[in-house]
Design a protein around this motif. Structure first.
Motif: not given
Length: 109
Positions: A22, A25-26, A76
């Motif tokens: 997830q 993807r972000e 990130r």
């Protein structure tokens, strides 16, 4: 075209793997905003579903190096790393693409 190849292993095949996918993807819009970024492939192991291979494609190695110095990149990566085993070999490798059949198929089709 150049590929940046790295390996990762998630803590488990359930929540950690789902969280890693997830967040990956972000992360794509951040990558796509980087000049020189071309595309990415994230591969998951069949024999070992905690194993991922990350392939990021750039027009130059310098484009990748510019990416990793951007504000927000380290944060990130930290979020992604929370889903990974800490032991293991997480070094990245720079590779030059010498054959791209996907591009040939797109041009031929």
């Amino acid at each position: 075209m150049y590929a940046v190849v790295s390996q990762a292993w998630t803590l488990d095949t359930g929540p950690a793997a789902e969280g890693y996918e997830q967040l990956s993807r972000e992360f794509l819009p951040f990558l796509a905003d980087q000049p020189g970024f071309l595309h990415r492939r994230l591969l998951r192991g069949i024999d070992d579903p905690t194993h991922y291979t990350n392939l990021r494609f750039f027009d130059s190695i310098d484009s990748y190096r510019a990416l990793i110095t951007r504000p927000g990149y380290a944060e990130r990566i930290g979020q992604l790393s929370a889903h990974l085993r800490q032991e293991g070999d997480y070094k990245r490798e720079f590779m030059r693409v010498v054959l791209d059949e996907a591009a040939f198929g797109a041009a031929a089709g």
